[in-house]
Motif scaffolding. Structure first.
Motif, mmCIF file in Angstrom:
data_model
loop_
_atom_site.group_PDB
_atom_site.id
_atom_site.type_symbol
_atom_site.label_atom_id
_atom_site.label_comp_id
_atom_site.label_asym_id
_atom_site.label_seq_id
_atom_site.Cartn_x
_atom_site.Cartn_y
_atom_site.Cartn_z
ATOM 1 N N LYS A 9 0.831 -1.215 0.000
ATOM 2 C CA LYS A 9 0.000 0.000 0.000
ATOM 3 C C LYS A 9 0.866 1.267 0.000
ATOM 4 O O LYS A 9 2.075 1.212 0.293
ATOM 5 C CB LYS A 9 -0.926 -0.045 1.225
ATOM 6 C CG LYS A 9 -1.911 -1.218 1.193
ATOM 7 C CD LYS A 9 -2.939 -1.122 2.319
ATOM 8 C CE LYS A 9 -3.947 -2.248 2.248
ATOM 9 N NZ LYS A 9 -5.019 -2.088 3.274
ATOM 10 N N GLU A 60 -12.357 6.960 3.088
ATOM 11 C CA GLU A 60 -10.989 7.101 3.600
ATOM 12 C C GLU A 60 -10.057 6.061 2.946
ATOM 13 O O GLU A 60 -8.941 6.374 2.535
ATOM 14 C CB GLU A 60 -11.044 6.878 5.114
ATOM 15 C CG GLU A 60 -9.950 7.546 5.921
ATOM 16 C CD GLU A 60 -10.146 7.259 7.415
ATOM 17 O OE1 GLU A 60 -9.153 6.951 8.077
ATOM 18 O OE2 GLU A 60 -11.301 7.313 7.898
ATOM 19 N N THR A 91 -5.386 -6.935 10.784
ATOM 20 C CA THR A 91 -5.692 -5.674 10.077
ATOM 21 C C THR A 91 -5.189 -4.457 10.850
ATOM 22 O O THR A 91 -4.571 -3.559 10.289
ATOM 23 C CB THR A 91 -7.217 -5.560 9.883
ATOM 24 O OG1 THR A 91 -7.697 -6.767 9.299
ATOM 25 C CG2 THR A 91 -7.576 -4.380 9.003
HETATM 26 P P1 GTP Z 1 -7.146 -6.461 3.526
HETATM 27 O O1 GTP Z 1 -6.149 -7.537 3.337
HETATM 28 O O2 GTP Z 1 -6.594 -5.107 3.163
HETATM 29 O O3 GTP Z 1 -8.491 -6.740 2.899
HETATM 30 O O4 GTP Z 1 -7.347 -6.368 5.075
HETATM 31 P P2 GTP Z 1 -8.303 -7.189 6.011
HETATM 32 O O5 GTP Z 1 -8.996 -8.289 5.287
HETATM 33 O O6 GTP Z 1 -7.471 -7.520 7.187
HETATM 34 O O7 GTP Z 1 -9.348 -6.063 6.411
HETATM 35 P P3 GTP Z 1 -10.818 -5.732 5.816
HETATM 36 O O8 GTP Z 1 -11.061 -6.510 4.562
HETATM 37 O O9 GTP Z 1 -11.773 -5.818 6.934
HETATM 38 O O10 GTP Z 1 -10.635 -4.192 5.447
HETATM 39 C C1 GTP Z 1 -10.008 -3.827 4.240
HETATM 40 C C2 GTP Z 1 -9.106 -2.654 4.496
HETATM 41 O O11 GTP Z 1 -9.881 -1.541 4.892
HETATM 42 C C3 GTP Z 1 -8.081 -2.833 5.646
HETATM 43 O O12 GTP Z 1 -6.888 -3.449 5.244
HETATM 44 C C4 GTP Z 1 -7.826 -1.404 6.059
HETATM 45 O O13 GTP Z 1 -6.845 -0.781 5.224
HETATM 46 C C5 GTP Z 1 -9.158 -0.738 5.808
HETATM 47 N N1 GTP Z 1 -9.908 -0.607 7.051
HETATM 48 C C6 GTP Z 1 -10.513 -1.596 7.754
HETATM 49 N N2 GTP Z 1 -11.099 -1.097 8.851
HETATM 50 C C7 GTP Z 1 -10.839 0.237 8.846
HETATM 51 C C8 GTP Z 1 -11.161 1.312 9.715
HETATM 52 O O14 GTP Z 1 -11.807 1.140 10.742
HETATM 53 N N3 GTP Z 1 -10.696 2.551 9.358
HETATM 54 C C9 GTP Z 1 -9.989 2.762 8.207
HETATM 55 N N4 GTP Z 1 -9.576 4.004 7.915
HETATM 56 N N5 GTP Z 1 -9.665 1.773 7.373
HETATM 57 C C10 GTP Z 1 -10.071 0.532 7.688
#
Ligand code: GTP
Ligand code: MG
Length: 138
Positions: A9, A60, A91
């Motif tokens: 990222k 965001e 995450t």
């Molecule tokens: P990915 O591998 O990126 O998909 O991460 P993940 O599967 O661990 O998380 P998820 O799919 O729930 O969320 C996708 C992405 O959204 C995360 O990697 C974060 O960058 C972002 N994200 C998740 N929760 C939040 C939050 O509460 N605030 C913000 N700003 N970003 C978030």
């Protein structure tokens, strides 16, 4: 042998951490079989993260993901999807285990350095979003 989609990222590319992150994948037995550096437009980031469109952090997230270069990759290995998620860590870096990428490099739950597919179906979709078959060399 399984393949997964990985993205480094903008928070990580800006801090020149691409090589350090790729080294973590390789040390875990994952092989980079496709890679390219791109700067996503807001619309491209919105399309990639369409599954999260209803989430409160969608704006965001998509603004952040289009704020600088990313590195899109296909990783290959035994159990690559799960292995990649283990190497990435939770995450939120505050909850990530010692020795994971997010524990060591992530800045916040949003600026968390890496993305990895969470299941075989999403891995196939996400790989196809970025790469043609000719660009993946196992
Ligand atoms: P990915 O591998 O990126 O998909 O991460 P993940 O599967 O661990 O998380 P998820 O799919 O729930 O969320 C996708 C992405 O959204 C995360 O990697 C974060 O960058 C972002 N994200 C998740 N929760 C939040 C939050 O509460 N605030 C913000 N700003 N970003 C978030
Ligand atoms: Mg996810």
């Amino acid at each position: 042998i399984e393949r997964t989609f990985s993205m480094i990222k903008p928070d990580a590319t800006k801090r020149n951490l691409t090589g350090a992150i790729v080294a973590r994948f390789e040390a875990a037995g994952l092989r980079v079989v496709a890679s390219k550096r791109l700067w996503l437009s807001l619309r491209q980031a919105q399309a990639f993260y369409a599954v999260h469109a209803a989430r409160p952090f969608y704006g965001e997230l998509t603004e952040f993901m289009s704020s600088g270069p990313i590195v899109a990759q296909v990783l290959e290995g035994e159990g690559a999807i799960l292995k990649n998620r283990e190497v990435m860590g939770a995450t939120n870096p505050a909850n990530a285990a010692e020795g994971t990428i997010r524990k060591d490099f992530a800045l916040s739950i949003g600026e968390n350095s890496v993305h990895g597919s969470d299941a075989p179906e999403t891995a196939a979709e996400e790989i196809a979003f970025f790469f043609s078959g000719l660009e993946i060399v196992g």
